[in-house]
Design a protein around this motif. Structure first.
Motif, PDB file in Angstrom:
ATOM      1  N   ARG A  88     -22.891 -15.076 -66.371  1.00  0.00           N
ATOM      2  CA  ARG A  88     -21.935 -16.078 -66.824  1.00  0.00           C
ATOM      3  C   ARG A  88     -21.464 -16.945 -65.667  1.00  0.00           C
ATOM      4  N   SER A 143     -22.052 -20.175 -71.937  1.00  0.00           N
ATOM      5  CA  SER A 143     -21.219 -20.258 -70.734  1.00  0.00           C
ATOM      6  C   SER A 143     -21.157 -21.692 -70.206  1.00  0.00           C
ATOM      7  N   THR A 174     -19.328 -21.833 -75.957  1.00  0.00           N
ATOM      8  CA  THR A 174     -19.040 -21.386 -74.592  1.00  0.00           C
ATOM      9  C   THR A 174     -19.352 -19.906 -74.424  1.00  0.00           C
ATOM     10  N   TYR A 228     -13.924 -15.730 -66.758  1.00  0.00           N
ATOM     11  CA  TYR A 228     -14.760 -16.931 -66.662  1.00  0.00           C
ATOM     12  C   TYR A 228     -14.249 -18.144 -67.456  1.00  0.00           C
ATOM     13  N   HIS A 229     -13.569 -17.926 -68.572  1.00  0.00           N
ATOM     14  CA  HIS A 229     -13.367 -19.033 -69.514  1.00  0.00           C
ATOM     15  C   HIS A 229     -11.907 -19.376 -69.784  1.00  0.00           C
ATOM     16  N   ASN A 248     -14.495 -10.954 -70.051  1.00  0.00           N
ATOM     17  CA  ASN A 248     -15.266 -12.165 -69.758  1.00  0.00           C
ATOM     18  C   ASN A 248     -14.424 -13.418 -69.924  1.00  0.00           C
TER      19      ASN A 248
END
Length: 654
Positions: free
Chosen positions: A19, A507, A503, A437-438, A433
């Motif tokens: 990712r 990713s 997403t 990451y998001h 995650n």
């Protein structure tokens, strides 16, 4: 924002194992915004707002339980007093509540003790004050003058002084006699029309608290069961919907034509008056227009139902797979509770800081009443607006975080070849995650919803304030603007949810995900429309079934309760809770369906079921594609006619 202005070619959708961090600038912006929220809270605490709210303050600007000698207010001689020993706030008229301004309209004093018993005479007031130093009359009136001074009627509490008790933490003396709050319930009592009815209703709620709790548990269990079994009854509900639509449209059209024929026959009767014939002629023309319009609508609707019948089967297949998702990922059920808990904690914090800000203003003497009020002026007002934006943005952020987590978990399930060998703790892994990451993507998506929601709230507030003052044209324009913003907000929320799914799969940053998801939804517009229409109806029927079962069980249980006569309110409370729980569970179900559909669209577009490009989807969805194709052939998006071959052995979807 230039979301779809990218020059990159067609994206090859593939679940990303390695990712990437997405929308880092927006994560920085959101972090700075949260720091600003924390600074506002710190400012309110540092300027004494929190202290005044918790400890309480009197009508002269003195904080109870504190030494205020260095906080003298100009023009207020009773300010700046040492109230270290007087830790409680006592109101001369505690039952005089201003509903509009949400405060008690009474002189407030700092006292060392709340009256634990009812004080019926001024002598008892005097003895109480002399025994513990709690002057229940205004500061300038000493206890020795309680019985003789002519000012006692204005500066002392109205007799009898009710028994009161200090509220934990907030140090306010609150009357223990519930008759004090009769003014608060006056509107409700007037509506009921009989005070005895109100007593019976309250008694019913208190007596039936065990039954109410039992019905709430029943609603929770029914919602959980419905989420798991709705895939088995979805086909029946779709058939019911189809029959109702056909009967309603055809029957309504037939009735309109029958009314038109009847009106036509009556009009041809020469015995009627001329005036009646003119009115009947107008009605005849109107009925003809309505009948023709209904006929056109019915024909178009039936044609749409005929040509979109294959897409309805897709909805049923998605419901089947959604049930399997919940069976494989039971921790999805817990996520709405964590979201609810997070929202509650944030809202409590937000309200507390808002109250801190309300007492952080500058002390100003009200010349008409002679008491001190704290007014928010200058930068403090901007802090309140900043705080309000924070309420909307952070609330939307929490909801978007849930959507991103669900999208990640469901897409992991979908793109795992062997559904019996899913990663452990898939939902927890998806949350990690998202956190890692998001967060920037979640912040950007929630900010876009905030940008639309704020003007809608402002326009709604303006419309409420100008009610009865603006002209009809202005009122219509305001309502139209509010309606348009509401529709825009719902469309953006739906697009955001699909962007989060994109997403979670690729990713990619928010703009790229919005563009990719929008293209996929546009390519499958008919299926999207059917899924949202039919799916919403099925879920609505599920909610109705849960509430109905809860209500039926409540009627049976309450009917045998002989301790009271009015059990309507307990039943309504139980039904309301049942609806809220059902809406929570089935909204989660709807969210999973939307994620699965986007994954299905991706899989169908980039794979064809051959040995070289096998599907990821479950066998129910593959069976739908097979039934929809002609003679067992399915034309892939690239234009090749390939024979579909479901995966075998280890590649088979359970």
């Amino acid at each position: 924002m230039g979301c779809c202005s990218s020059t990159e070619g067609e994206r090859d959708w593939k679940p990303t194992e390695n990712r990437r961090y997405t929308d880092i600038p927006w994560l920085i912006i959101f972090s700075l915004f949260c720091i600003g929220m924390a600074l506002i809270c710190g400012f309110a605490i540092a300027t004494g707002g929190a202290s005044r709210l918790v400890s309480g303050y009197d009508s002269y600007g003195n904080t109870c339980g504190r030494n205020n000698t260095n906080k003298k207010i100009d023009g207020v001689p009773l300010s700046g007093a040492d109230m270290t020993e007087k830790k409680y706030v006592f109101f001369l008229e505690p039952c005089k509540f201003d509903v509009i301004n949400r405060k008690i309209k009474s002189i407030a004093l700092c006292v060392s003790k709340c009256p634990a018993t009812e004080l019926k005479t001024y002598r008892e007031l005097k003895e109480f004050a002399l025994s513990n130093g709690s002057n229940l009359c205004s500061y300038e009136l000493t206890p020795t003058r309680y019985e003789s001074s002519n000012e006692r009627f204005l500066k002392c509490p109205k007799l009898p002084v009710p028994q009161s008790k200090a509220v934990p933490v907030f140090h306010r003396c609150i009357p223990m006699d519930i008759s004090c709050y009769a003014e608060f319930a006056q509107a409700f009592i007037t509506f009921v029309g009989d005070n005895t009815v109100l007593r019976r209703v309250i008694a019913g709620v208190i007596t039936s608290k065990e039954i109410i709790m039992g019905l709430c548990v029943l609603a929770f269990v029914l919602s959980l069961i419905m989420t798991l079994v709705i895939r088995y009854i979805s086909k029946v509900l779709v058939v019911i919907l189809t029959i109702l639509v056909i009967i309603g449209s055809v029957g309504g059209t037939g009735i309109l034509w029958w009314l038109y024929a009847d009106q036509k026959y009556a009009l041809s009767n020469n015995s009627t008056s001329i005036l009646w014939k003119e009115v009947a002629g107008d009605n005849d023309k109107a009925l003809l227009v309505y009948a023709i319009g209904a006929t056109i609508f019915t024909v178009v609707l039936l044609l749409l139902m005929f040509f979109l019948r294959k897409h309805v089967s897709l909805t049923i297949s998605l419901f089947h797979v959604t049930g399997k998702v919940f069976t494989s990922l039971p921790m999805l059920f817990l996520h709405p509770f964590w979201t609810f808990l997070s929202l509650m904690m944030f809202w409590v914090y937000w309200i507390a800081v808002l109250l801190f800000l309300g007492t952080s203003g500058s002390p100003v003497k009200n010349n008409s009443t002679g008491v001190v009020e704290y007014q928010m002026e200058g930068p403090l007002q901007y802090m309140v607006w900043y705080h309000l934006v924070g309420l909307i943005w952070i609330s939307e952020f929490i909801l978007a975080f849930q959507q991103m987590t669900i999208a990640g978990a469901v897409s992991t399930y979908f793109f795992t070849r062997d559904k019996n060998n899913l990663p452990q703790f898939t939902v927890v892994y998806s949350s990690i995650n998202t956190l890692r990451y998001h967060m920037g993507t979640v912040a950007k998506g929630s900010f876009i919803i905030t940008l639309v929601k704020i003007p809608r709230i402002i326009l709604t507030y303006i419309h409420t304030q100008l009610k009865g003052k603006e002209n009809a044209c202005a009122r219509c324009m305001l309502k139209a603007c509010v309606c348009c913003l509401y529709c825009l907000e719902k469309c953006l929320a739906f697009l955001n949810q699909n962007a989060y799914t994109a997403t979670a799969i690729n990713s990619t940053n928010f703009c790229s995900s919005v563009c990719d998801a929008f293209k996929l939804l546009l390519e499958n517009a008919a299926q999207v429309a059917v899924i949202n229409t039919v799916g919403d109806f099925v879920l609505f029927m599920g909610k109705v079934l849960i509430v109905s079962c809860t209500a039926f069980a409540g009627i049976l249980a309450l009917n045998y309760q002989q301790d009271y006569t009015v059990w309507v309110l307990p039943l309504l409370i139980s039904c309301l809770f049942a609806y809220l729980v059902a809406n929570c569970f089935l909204s989660l179900f709807e969210n999973v369906v939307d994620v699965l559909f986007l994954c299905y669209a991706v899989d169908k577009k980039h794979n064809d079921g051959s040995s070289g490009r096998p599907y990821y989807m479950d066998k129910e969805l593959m069976e739908h594609i097979e039934k929809s194709s002609k003679m067992g052939k399915y034309k892939s998006p690239e234009g090749e006619g390939r024979e579909m071959k479901p995966m075998k052995g280890g590649e088979s979807s359970a």
